[in-house]
Design an enzyme around this catalytic site. Structure first.
Site, mmCIF file in Angstrom:
data_model
loop_
_atom_site.group_PDB
_atom_site.id
_atom_site.type_symbol
_atom_site.label_atom_id
_atom_site.label_comp_id
_atom_site.label_asym_id
_atom_site.label_seq_id
_atom_site.Cartn_x
_atom_site.Cartn_y
_atom_site.Cartn_z
ATOM 1 C CG ASP A 109 -9.478 -0.621 -22.212
ATOM 2 O OD1 ASP A 109 -10.523 -1.134 -22.624
ATOM 3 O OD2 ASP A 109 -8.422 -1.223 -22.003
ATOM 4 N N PRO A 160 0.819 -1.223 0.000
ATOM 5 C CG PRO A 160 -0.278 -1.239 2.069
ATOM 6 C CD PRO A 160 0.572 -2.070 1.171
ATOM 7 C CD GLU A 209 1.406 -4.152 10.849
ATOM 8 O OE1 GLU A 209 0.573 -5.053 11.053
ATOM 9 O OE2 GLU A 209 1.092 -2.952 10.716
HETATM 10 N N1 ADE Z 1 -0.983 -4.946 0.021
HETATM 11 C C1 ADE Z 1 -1.947 -4.581 0.912
HETATM 12 N N2 ADE Z 1 -2.683 -3.579 0.450
HETATM 13 C C2 ADE Z 1 -2.195 -3.281 -0.795
HETATM 14 C C3 ADE Z 1 -2.530 -2.342 -1.786
HETATM 15 N N3 ADE Z 1 -3.523 -1.465 -1.616
HETATM 16 N N4 ADE Z 1 -1.816 -2.324 -2.928
HETATM 17 C C4 ADE Z 1 -0.797 -3.174 -3.091
HETATM 18 N N5 ADE Z 1 -0.420 -4.095 -2.198
HETATM 19 C C5 ADE Z 1 -1.112 -4.155 -1.052
#
Ligand code: ADE
Length: 239
Positions: A169, A89, A116
């Protein structure tokens, strides 16, 4: 293209990779997707792949050794060293622009984490590019890796069936795609817009463009703003 995936849950990939466009693309040798289980590279007899974070804090962290060993194991199995991608993330957003860029590679090596997070030396030592599929947190990198694979593979030559095209697209011209209709002409009192039945291809193209602009302004004002501030020379002269 070859795509390697390093994961603790290879089975999660079986269903998405076994259907529709991804299945056909593999059968037609457009893409080869190879899954490696990181746990098989654990050094101890308990097959331990995670440990507590230095400095304290919640959760467990993916250890570098099993990931490095899994990576080294696949790296030499193909002439192209590949572009390493870490799904997290904290990564850069996976936009259609990035997907197009990735689709030009001969090989991708995706690393899907759990827990984590990763030991930071995985990113540094493997020179892996952090990529995120959106501003929300999933329980692991497997679903994001599948999203990336799907988005990339459908752009490879021959992956979409005859008549399908990625050219229209959403996002490909910085706009959302126009609305589609099929039979019947009227459904529960809702009619197909007259213009689509007219047979006038020029007018239809114009209507679709207007619809694209209208829905982009309404639903994705951020995209519209971006498009206004950096006009794409390829699309500037279009109606
Ligand atoms: N792992 C956990 N959440 C994620 C996300 N939003 N994008 C990529 N990998 C992730």
């Amino acid at each position: 293209m070859r795509i390697d995936v390093l994961t603790l849950f290879p089975e999660m990939f079986h269903s998405p990779l076994g259907h529709s466009i991804l299945r056909r693309a593999q059968q037609q040798d457009i893409v080869e997707i190879v899954l490696s289980n990181i746990r098989e590279f654990a050094a101890d007899s308990y097959r331990k792949v995670d440990d507590k974070p230095y400095g304290g804090g919640p959760g467990m962290v993916l250890m570098p050794q099993p990931v490095f060993d899994a990576f080294d194991n696949v790296r030499t199995r193909h002439p192209d060293p590949g572009r390493a991608i870490l799904l997290t993330p904290q990564g850069q957003p996976l936009t259609q622009e990035k997907v197009i860029d990735l689709s030009r590679e001969k090989r991708l090596i995706l690393i899907a984490g759990r827990y984590e997070g990763f030991d930071e030396r995985i990113r540094i030592g493997l020179d892996a590019e952090p990529v995120s599929i959106g501003d929300y947190v999933l329980s692991g990198g497997e679903l994001p890796a599948m999203v990336l694979i799907d988005a990339v593979v459908r752009l490879l030559d021959g992956a979409l069936g005859d008549g399908d095209s990625a050219a229209d697209d959403s996002f490909s011209k910085g706009l959302l795609e126009y609305p589609h209709y099929t039979r019947p002409e009227e459904f529960r009192g809702m009619k197909v817009p007259e213009i689509l039945l007219s047979g006038d291809h020029g007018k239809i193209a114009q209507w679709r463009k207007e619809q694209s602009i209208e829905r982009t302004k309404k639903w994705r004002p951020d995209l519209w703003q971006k498009r206004q501030s950096q006009p794409d020379p390829k699309t500037e002269n279009e109606p």
